[in-house]
Every structure is written in structure tokens, then in C-alpha cells.
Design a protein around this motif. Structure first.
Motif, PDB file in Angstrom:
ATOM      1  N   GLU A  89      25.986  70.136  25.206  1.00 36.10           N
ATOM      2  CA  GLU A  89      25.219  68.979  24.550  1.00 36.10           C
ATOM      3  C   GLU A  89      24.633  70.090  23.614  1.00 36.10           C
ATOM      4  O   GLU A  89      24.149  70.295  22.003  1.00 36.10           O
ATOM      5  N   ALA A  90      24.408  71.781  24.275  1.00 32.75           N
ATOM      6  CA  ALA A  90      23.589  73.028  23.377  1.00 32.75           C
ATOM      7  C   ALA A  90      24.903  73.047  22.450  1.00 32.75           C
ATOM      8  O   ALA A  90      24.055  74.177  21.789  1.00 32.75           O
ATOM      9  N   GLU A  91      26.090  73.093  22.689  1.00 34.03           N
ATOM     10  CA  GLU A  91      26.873  73.686  21.961  1.00 34.03           C
ATOM     11  C   GLU A  91      27.466  74.853  21.994  1.00 34.03           C
ATOM     12  O   GLU A  91      27.869  75.852  20.768  1.00 34.03           O
ATOM     13  N   LEU A  92      26.995  75.159  23.639  1.00 37.23           N
ATOM     14  CA  LEU A  92      27.354  76.420  23.869  1.00 37.23           C
ATOM     15  C   LEU A  92      29.269  77.015  24.420  1.00 37.23           C
ATOM     16  O   LEU A  92      30.076  77.940  24.461  1.00 37.23           O
ATOM     17  N   VAL A  93      29.822  75.377  24.587  1.00 40.90           N
ATOM     18  CA  VAL A  93      30.788  75.120  25.106  1.00 40.90           C
ATOM     19  C   VAL A  93      32.100  73.750  25.005  1.00 40.90           C
ATOM     20  O   VAL A  93      30.836  73.294  24.322  1.00 40.90           O
ATOM     21  N   GLU A  94      32.533  74.471  25.543  1.00 43.56           N
ATOM     22  CA  GLU A  94      33.664  72.352  24.647  1.00 43.56           C
ATOM     23  C   GLU A  94      34.400  72.988  25.613  1.00 43.56           C
ATOM     24  O   GLU A  94      35.191  73.305  26.258  1.00 43.56           O
ATOM     25  N   ARG A  95      35.052  71.746  25.471  1.00 46.89           N
ATOM     26  CA  ARG A  95      36.146  71.134  26.947  1.00 46.89           C
ATOM     27  C   ARG A  95      36.684  70.447  25.788  1.00 46.89           C
ATOM     28  O   ARG A  95      36.969  69.771  24.515  1.00 46.89           O
ATOM     29  N   ARG A  96      38.118  71.717  26.003  1.00 48.40           N
ATOM     30  CA  ARG A  96      39.675  71.196  25.341  1.00 48.40           C
ATOM     31  C   ARG A  96      40.753  69.894  26.372  1.00 48.40           C
ATOM     32  O   ARG A  96      40.753  70.395  27.520  1.00 48.40           O
ATOM     33  N   PRO A  97      41.344  68.799  25.897  1.00 46.92           N
ATOM     34  CA  PRO A  97      41.984  68.505  26.621  1.00 46.92           C
ATOM     35  C   PRO A  97      43.640  69.820  26.639  1.00 46.92           C
ATOM     36  O   PRO A  97      43.748  70.609  26.177  1.00 46.92           O
ATOM     37  N   PRO A  99      47.163  69.309  27.740  1.00 46.44           N
ATOM     38  CA  PRO A  99      48.528  68.748  27.366  1.00 46.44           C
ATOM     39  C   PRO A  99      49.082  68.173  28.658  1.00 46.44           C
ATOM     40  O   PRO A  99      49.262  69.238  29.720  1.00 46.44           O
ATOM     41  N   GLY A 100      49.349  67.286  29.068  1.00 41.00           N
ATOM     42  CA  GLY A 100      49.416  66.548  30.030  1.00 41.00           C
ATOM     43  C   GLY A 100      49.225  66.322  31.147  1.00 41.00           C
ATOM     44  O   GLY A 100      49.434  66.418  32.306  1.00 41.00           O
ATOM     45  N   ASP A 101      47.810  67.192  31.154  1.00 39.78           N
ATOM     46  CA  ASP A 101      46.986  66.696  32.447  1.00 39.78           C
ATOM     47  C   ASP A 101      45.345  65.228  31.887  1.00 39.78           C
ATOM     48  O   ASP A 101      45.220  66.275  31.343  1.00 39.78           O
ATOM     49  N   ARG A 102      45.602  63.981  31.935  1.00 43.47           N
ATOM     50  CA  ARG A 102      44.342  63.507  31.194  1.00 43.47           C
ATOM     51  C   ARG A 102      43.580  63.381  32.725  1.00 43.47           C
ATOM     52  O   ARG A 102      42.026  62.911  31.521  1.00 43.47           O
ATOM     53  N   ARG A 103      43.547  64.274  33.157  1.00 46.00           N
ATOM     54  CA  ARG A 103      42.038  64.191  34.584  1.00 46.00           C
ATOM     55  C   ARG A 103      40.993  65.509  33.687  1.00 46.00           C
ATOM     56  O   ARG A 103      39.782  65.359  34.043  1.00 46.00           O
ATOM     57  N   SER A 104      41.691  66.747  33.730  1.00 48.57           N
ATOM     58  CA  SER A 104      40.933  67.744  33.685  1.00 48.57           C
ATOM     59  C   SER A 104      41.187  68.136  31.532  1.00 48.57           C
ATOM     60  O   SER A 104      41.689  68.194  30.990  1.00 48.57           O
ATOM     61  N   HIS A 105      40.245  69.346  32.151  1.00 48.24           N
ATOM     62  CA  HIS A 105      39.805  69.634  30.672  1.00 48.24           C
ATOM     63  C   HIS A 105      39.580  71.442  31.011  1.00 48.24           C
ATOM     64  O   HIS A 105      39.349  71.647  31.632  1.00 48.24           O
ATOM     65  N   ALA A 106      40.082  71.892  29.714  1.00 48.96           N
ATOM     66  CA  ALA A 106      39.592  73.553  29.572  1.00 48.96           C
ATOM     67  C   ALA A 106      38.766  73.754  29.010  1.00 48.96           C
ATOM     68  O   ALA A 106      38.341  73.325  27.872  1.00 48.96           O
ATOM     69  N   LEU A 107      38.231  74.860  29.392  1.00 49.23           N
ATOM     70  CA  LEU A 107      36.605  74.625  28.943  1.00 49.23           C
ATOM     71  C   LEU A 107      36.914  76.589  28.085  1.00 49.23           C
ATOM     72  O   LEU A 107      37.287  77.225  28.193  1.00 49.23           O
ATOM     73  N   HIS A 108      36.344  75.808  26.839  1.00 50.41           N
ATOM     74  CA  HIS A 108      35.815  77.197  25.823  1.00 50.41           C
ATOM     75  C   HIS A 108      34.824  77.183  25.686  1.00 50.41           C
ATOM     76  O   HIS A 108      34.034  76.070  25.055  1.00 50.41           O
ATOM     77  N   LEU A 109      33.967  78.142  24.984  1.00 48.69           N
ATOM     78  CA  LEU A 109      32.850  78.965  24.575  1.00 48.69           C
ATOM     79  C   LEU A 109      33.055  78.691  23.011  1.00 48.69           C
ATOM     80  O   LEU A 109      33.796  78.790  21.904  1.00 48.69           O
ATOM     81  N   THR A 110      32.174  78.244  22.594  1.00 45.37           N
ATOM     82  CA  THR A 110      31.704  78.396  20.948  1.00 45.37           C
ATOM     83  C   THR A 110      31.061  79.427  20.393  1.00 45.37           C
ATOM     84  O   THR A 110      31.558  80.722  21.330  1.00 45.37           O
TER      85      THR A 110
END
Length: 158
Positions: A89-97, A99-110
Motif C-alpha cells: 500500500e505504501a508502494e515500497l514492495v510489490e507482489r509479482r505472480p 509462473p506455474g504457482d497461482r497461490r504464491s507471489h514473489a516479493l520485490h522492492l519498488t
């Protein structure tokens, strides 16, 4: 005897064994003072300690899942989930899909998250330099040896 009385008790005379409880209480109080000090530093740049822990961890290893992050931070997945939500929400982190895993997301810094992590790491380094960094190198090495030994005992017994 109260905790304060234990801490304020004079140090043992040369050759006496220090009381483990007194040393423990001093360690706990020092840890609390240091935690309060770094928390104040981080508040100055708009971060809490848990937020800093999360973004500094991601600065070292982006693309991990919330579960992996929870393991690295020694907290529950639920704690990480709420924290990640706020940082997204603070736009410091983003979740990225993933591939092949609909339940988990990879976390990345903005870009803003990376900048805040860099700022927090600099604040942490400066804080350590002003505190632990003022001790002679030999004392830091001895403290490191003691803490590693204590950690190993804790790992074996807890």
C-alpha cells in the motif's frame, strides 16, 4: 531481590564468577535500549523495525515468497502478510505472480522501497558505528565469540 537490585549490585571482586542472572538482565536491558535507539532512527526515515527488517531482507534477496520471508524473519506467515500488505500500500514492495504457482507471489522492492532500504541500512550502520563501533576491536571480537557460543547453547537447548 528485584531485577534493578540485581543489576545495581556491585560487580564481583576480581576472581569471582559473575552472576549469570545479573549478566542476563544487563544484556536484556541493553538490548531494549539499543532496540529503542534504532527504532527512533528508523522512525526518522518513516520505517518501523519490522518494516526495515522486511525491506532490508528483500534488498538482499528479492523474489522470495511470503513464506520464505517469514522463515528468514523468524515470524509467522500471518505477521508477514499484514506487513507486506502495508508496504504494498505504501508502494515500497510489490507482489509479482510466480509462473506455474497461482497461490504464491514473489516479493520485490519498488524503486522507492529500494531507496528506503538503502537509507535504513545507512542509518543502521551509523547507529552501530556510534554504539558498538566505539569499543576496541578486541572487545568486539570477544563479544562476537561470546554471542556465538551463547547462540550455540541456545540452539542446542531450545
Amino acid at each position: 531481590m528485584t531485577a534493578t537490585q540485581m543489576i545495581d549490585k556491585p560487580a564481583p571482586a576480581s576472581g569471582e564468577t559473575p552472576d549469570a542472572l545479573r549478566v542476563w538482565l544487563r544484556f536484556v536491558r541493553l538490548q531494549q535500549r539499543l532496540s529503542n535507539g534504532i527504532a527512533a532512527e528508523l522512525r526518522g526515515i518513516g520505517l518501523s523495525i519490522p518494516q526495515f527488517d522486511l525491506i532490508s531482507t528483500l534488498s538482499e534477496r528479492e523474489g522470495i515468497t511470503q513464506g520464505e520471508l517469514a522463515q528468514r524473519l523468524y515470524v509467522t506467515k500471518g505477521n508477514v502478510s499484514g506487513l507486506v500488505d502495508r508496504l504494498v500500500e505504501a508502494e515500497l514492495v510489490e507482489r509479482r505472480p510466480i509462473p506455474g504457482d497461482r497461490r504464491s507471489h514473489a516479493l520485490h522492492l519498488t524503486p522507492a522501497g529500494r531507496a528506503r532500504a538503502t537509507e535504513g541500512i545507512a542509518a543502521q550502520r551509523a547507529f552501530v558505528a556510534r554504539t558498538l563501533g566505539c569499543l576496541p576491536d578486541e572487545d568486539v571480537a570477544e563479544l562476537d565469540r561470546i554471542l556465538r557460543a551463547w547462540r550455540d547453547v541456545a540452539r542446542e537447548t531450545l
